[in-house]
Design an enzyme around this catalytic site. Sequence first.
Site, short mmCIF file in Angstrom:
data_model
loop_
_atom_site.label_atom_id
_atom_site.label_comp_id
_atom_site.label_asym_id
_atom_site.label_seq_id
_atom_site.Cartn_x
_atom_site.Cartn_y
_atom_site.Cartn_z
N GLU A 1 -0.61 -4.70 5.55
CA GLU A 1 -1.22 -3.40 5.25
C GLU A 1 -0.18 -2.28 5.29
OE1 GLU A 1 -3.65 -1.21 3.67
OE2 GLU A 1 -4.73 -2.96 4.43
N GLU B 1 2.82 1.64 -2.06
CA GLU B 1 2.06 2.66 -2.78
C GLU B 1 2.79 3.99 -2.76
OE1 GLU B 1 -1.86 2.84 -1.21
OE2 GLU B 1 -2.57 1.10 -2.35
#
Length: 234
Positions: free
Chosen positions: A66, A73
């Site tokens: 994660e 991103e």
Amino acid sequence: MMKNKNLIDSFNNAISGIMYAVRKERNIKIHIIAAASVLLLSLFFKLTRVEFLIVCLTIGMVMICELFNTAVEAIVDIIVDVYHPKAKVIKDVAAGAVLVAAFISLVVAYFIFFDRVSNDVEIALKRLAGSHMHITAIALVITIMLVLILKALMGKGSPLRGGMPSGHSALAFSIATAVSLLTMNARVSILCLLLALMVVQSRLEAKIHSLVEVSAGSVIGVLITLLLFQVFYF
């Protein structure tokens, strides 16, 4: 970017990255709650060292994926400021890695916990009578996680210095409470309380925390530890 000057700066920057992800990403909040729930669930069952290690590694794997997804991103958003099919592919693949890790974690949870959950819960609770150190360790982990989440939400100070609440105070009072409950000795309890108060006093004297921040940390440490011992020990 300047290179980290010392080890403390390295830790601060690393934990700041984790706190950024906690603030910005909804999914990582869900993973943290799930991780805390699994650790609490492990209190009910007498896991072997290998099983507990597998659980910890699985939690770590999901969290790492994660965090990398969040980093990917951010990098893509910096490089590409308009929609691009390749950018979408990069983000989708990174998200896919998190999905695979989450799926593996479910498989691990099934094989480790399903049979135990199916058994009588009362038997599992009786096993906790001898798991004093396990309860203490879980109390410290949950206290640290709660402090980091609150600091991330407050957005003040750094992970290891300043901010609301005081992590040092929370840990000091969590340890003091656990030792007091395990020993049931008045002299030991008073000594632990004095040591915890010395930690609080050092944070106040150094002007790292305010009275409200150290008080909040102390209360969190005591309440989390008391709650776990009340449910699983007494």
